[in-house]
Design an enzyme around this catalytic site. Structure first.
Site, PDB file in Angstrom:
ATOM      1  N   SER A 149      18.302  58.094  41.260  1.00  0.00           N
ATOM      2  CA  SER A 149      18.334  58.746  42.600  1.00  0.00           C
ATOM      3  C   SER A 149      17.244  58.278  43.662  1.00  0.00           C
ATOM      4  O   SER A 149      16.681  57.377  43.183  1.00  0.00           O
ATOM      5  CB  SER A 149      18.008  60.291  42.182  1.00  0.00           C
ATOM      6  OG  SER A 149      17.693  60.966  43.471  1.00  0.00           O
ATOM      7  N   TYR A 162      12.063  66.670  39.510  1.00  0.00           N
ATOM      8  CA  TYR A 162      13.008  65.794  39.432  1.00  0.00           C
ATOM      9  C   TYR A 162      12.916  64.354  39.870  1.00  0.00           C
ATOM     10  O   TYR A 162      13.371  63.436  39.224  1.00  0.00           O
ATOM     11  CB  TYR A 162      14.053  66.472  40.617  1.00  0.00           C
ATOM     12  CG  TYR A 162      15.215  65.741  40.759  1.00  0.00           C
ATOM     13  CD1 TYR A 162      16.314  65.913  40.037  1.00  0.00           C
ATOM     14  CD2 TYR A 162      15.728  64.726  41.625  1.00  0.00           C
ATOM     15  CE1 TYR A 162      17.841  65.580  40.269  1.00  0.00           C
ATOM     16  CE2 TYR A 162      17.152  64.421  41.911  1.00  0.00           C
ATOM     17  CZ  TYR A 162      17.894  64.530  41.061  1.00  0.00           C
ATOM     18  OH  TYR A 162      19.279  63.979  41.128  1.00  0.00           O
TER      19      TYR A 162
END
Length: 258
Positions: A149, A162
């Site tokens: 990501s 995250y």
């Protein structure tokens, strides 16, 4: 030229497992991989949703299978990969794509929410890769692609769990390459920026945040899932045979500017 491209990018001989492949970015990549000739297995925990996605691909004339198991559970992974081995054959390419997000400020985040995101986004990638890599050893090679990501490099408030998971996945990608590249296995990562998916629909619907993303991204917009298909095909194909331990950011230029 067409023969060269076909030889480099065709995936006709590949059996590809995509975790979290029944929706969003995973399904878009699965469709692109199948259009390039691969036989794809879509993973998820919900049999109904996975079967719907498989049927959608089959309706398009593509080769698709269901792989219903919990990637965060060791026994479930072992059982699921063995079932897939019997029904489709050994996995030759793995996409560790499944991921979840539970947003909160770190001081308000529960231990359960922190651990669940780590287990699903990071530990599960280790479990599935460890399970399928033995078949790749036997076959003399393979590919593992991890969905990292933009948060593997950057963070923002409410993304602590995250960002920790995706940052860890970036380093797990490099560790896998360090250990397995000599076995003719290429391990790389795709790092999407802001794409329109179920995970981000609430953010996209917020006019202030949407405006910030569009203004912050040189491309001036959010990505759409199909824009990851070409990158997925490249990393799964012979064209990337000397690419290893890398993370390719696909973010419309966001990470390149200040």
């Amino acid at each position: 030229m067409s023969t060269f491209l076909n030889e480099q990018f065709a995936l006709n001989d590949q059996r590809i497992l995509i975790t979290g492949g029944y929706r969003g970015l995973g399904l878009a990549m699965a469709r692109g991989l199948a259009l390039a000739g691969a036989e794809v297995a879509l993973n998820g925990r919900s049999g109904e949703k996975v079967e719907e996605a498989v049927a959608c691909l089959r309706d398009q004339g593509l080769k698709a299978h269901a792989a219903v198991f919990d990637i965060s559970d060791e026994e479930s992974v072992t059982r699921g990969v063995e079932e897939l081995r019997q029904s489709m054959g050994p996995v030759t390419v793995l996409f560790n794509n499944a991921g979840i997000h539970r947003r909160n400020l770190l001081e308000d985040m529960s231990l359960e929410d922190f651990r669940t995101v780590i287990d699903t986004n990071l530990t599960a990638a280790f479990l599935v890769a460890r399970t399928v890599v033995t078949d790749m050893f036997s076959a003399g090679g393979g590919k593992i692609i991890n969905t990292c990501s933009l948060m593997s490099e950057l963070a923002r408030p409410s993304t602590g769990n995250y960002a920790a998971a995706k940052g860890g996945l970036k380093m797990l990608t490099r560790a896998m390459a360090a250990e397995w590249a000599g076995r003719n296995i290429q391990i790389n990562a795709i790092a999407p920026g802001y794409f329109v998916t179920e995970l981000t629909e609430a953010l996209k619907a917020d006019p202030k945040f949407d405006g910030w993303i569009c203004g912050r991204t040189p491309a001036g917009r959010w990505g759409v899932p199909d824009e990851l298909a070409g990158v997925a095909v490249f990393l799964a194909s012979r064209a990337s045979s000397f690419v290893n331990g890398q993370m390719l950011l696909v973010d419309g230029g966001l990470s390149s500017v200040i």
